[in-house]
Design an enzyme around this catalytic site. Sequence first.
Site, short mmCIF file in Angstrom:
data_model
loop_
_atom_site.label_atom_id
_atom_site.label_comp_id
_atom_site.label_asym_id
_atom_site.label_seq_id
_atom_site.Cartn_x
_atom_site.Cartn_y
_atom_site.Cartn_z
N GLU A 225 -0.57 -4.98 -3.84
CA GLU A 225 -1.77 -5.77 -3.50
C GLU A 225 -2.22 -6.71 -4.62
O GLU A 225 -3.31 -6.55 -5.17
CB GLU A 225 -2.90 -4.83 -3.11
CG GLU A 225 -2.55 -3.94 -1.93
CD GLU A 225 -3.75 -3.15 -1.40
OE1 GLU A 225 -4.85 -3.27 -1.98
OE2 GLU A 225 -3.58 -2.43 -0.40
N GLU B 28 1.00 0.68 3.67
CA GLU B 28 -0.12 1.62 3.60
C GLU B 28 -0.98 1.40 4.83
O GLU B 28 -1.21 0.26 5.24
CB GLU B 28 -1.04 1.35 2.38
CG GLU B 28 -0.52 1.78 1.05
CD GLU B 28 -1.52 1.49 -0.09
OE1 GLU B 28 -2.75 1.46 0.16
OE2 GLU B 28 -1.06 1.27 -1.21
#
Length: 615
Positions: A290, A510
Amino acid sequence: MSMRFLSLFACISLAFALPQTQVSGGNSYNISILSPTSDIPGTTPPTTGSPTSAAATTSATSTGATDSPTPTFVAGKTTVEDLWAQIEKYSPVLVAAKSNLTDSTKFDLPPNPPTFLPSYLSENTKGLKFPKGFRYGVASAATQVEGAAKEDGKGPSVWDYGPHVYPDLYLGAPDVTDDFYHRYVNDFARLKAMGVNTFSLSLSWTRIYPLGSGQVNEAGLKFYDKVIDEAIKNDIQPIVTLFHWDTPLALSAQYGSFMSMNITDDFNNYAETAFRRYGDRVKVWITFNEPRVFCSQTAGNPYNLNFPSGINATNAPYHCSHNLLVAHGKAVKTYRSLVKEGTIKAGQIAFKGDDNKPTPWSNSPEDIEASNRHADFFIGIFAKPVYIDGDYPTTCKETLGSFLPELTPEEQKLIKGSADFYAQDLYRINTAKAAPNGIKACAGNVTDPNWPACQDGRVEYSSGAPGGWGYGQQADPRSNWLVNSWFAIREQLKYLSKTYPTKGGLYISEFGWAEAFENQRTEQYQIVSDYGRETYYRDYLNEFLLSIHQDGVDLRGVFAWSLYDNYEWALGLTQKFGLQYVNFTDPALPRHFKRSFYAMRDIMQHHLQPEDFNK
Ligand code: GAL
């Protein structure tokens, strides 16, 4: 909280378009600095003091220092011990109590929980199978699960520094957390009972290079040898992320970490060490977790502590994005040449993106534009250079102007094509409405609270449906960004796979759920009865199947966050995302399966090809 950090935080919010509704915790913003008192509607302020695990005992004595510090680092002089001493001046780093779970493969698997959802709810996916070789797994990250913060020569990361030095800004430090470091054997045995065939973990950079560069720490390398071997022994494929936000403190103090181009060589060196050491066993690599979330916060404590000249809180996130992309490009180049020369086995590499392309609030051209802009600023700013053409989206370049450093032709060449598959952390979809004063006015005004994406921050998350409705079932209010938005998943997957097509397919690297008020439950049966999480996983898995079978999306794997409750950044051990409950008040840190663990197991057993379910 010192004024320095208060004012710094105000600037960052402005510069990287953090929504006005931002709260402590949350996927997009989950690493934000805590406000001293809670301003979250419907919640009580977080308890003061740091809830630490009962398994923790002190390894040093606090001197109770209170001055406002910046770590000192002199290259060639400052040692790892010096850095730890600077941290322990504020509070001791805790160590785990010894436990009989270490090296144990024994656990009790209680009988199935009582039925919750009627079976007709999954009628539309009955008989549908995930394709052969589908990766079914759980995800974790070093800082969040390992503990052993100071053990076996590990150096401090910024996440060891911040929580100790500024305890008011964090609900505890990750000194011990789940103590995966000592209990991974037992943890893998438990995971096998869930049938997973994949485990997504991250390496701690400072376990391998305690100072970020220089001397390598053999004990750190050995630890991951053991973890990787244990995973494989359990027929679980390890997927390894090199960087999940735990910047080496030394590099932060020395040159401002991701604020400086220096990071690209240090990261590349660390990456090369990992490729050479584990490349015989690890087939799938992730460079960065991320980057957008990481860079949006990187101008503040604890992500960075030092700005090189010319960098300030306003332009810091964009310098971070630029340097991180180059670091990614260099590491991928290194990986591919090691494979080409036959030093390591062939595998795949990419980074993990986050966020989503939101559903437009209405069909008006402005709301549609707001959604497109959001996708550019939150996804495209990293994905377009890597997957399409080496350069940033035009919207980002036009709106950010000189805040965003240009990618040179050589850098573009390095970055373009530097991923073999597409990985997205996809917890939820939100909505996008144009900024109240119009997109054009907002885009030209750096002080507009909605700049630079220029969507209306007030309706992005929970209140995201026209007519005053919530957008979907809400998670814990402290993760107000998280909504069970199963109904928008298929569109999202179509968008991602169409916009960033790859030969290696799409992974949801995720997804997961913070059950509302789980932290306030006191009885074990209440804690493990996580009906909201069970629903979330059932809904999403259903949509993933339909997406593959009805929309033709090339989805190759999904990883649930997370194997158990863990250190949720600034929210410490208080915000729960686990498929297993960890009783942090018991020194043995016992793990208990939640309903959602069984739900995942049963759904996947039903829908995976039999050989892909790990028996
Ligand atoms: C992700 C992050 C994880 C975890 C999760 C839940 O964005 O990669 O580290 O914190 O959110 O908030």
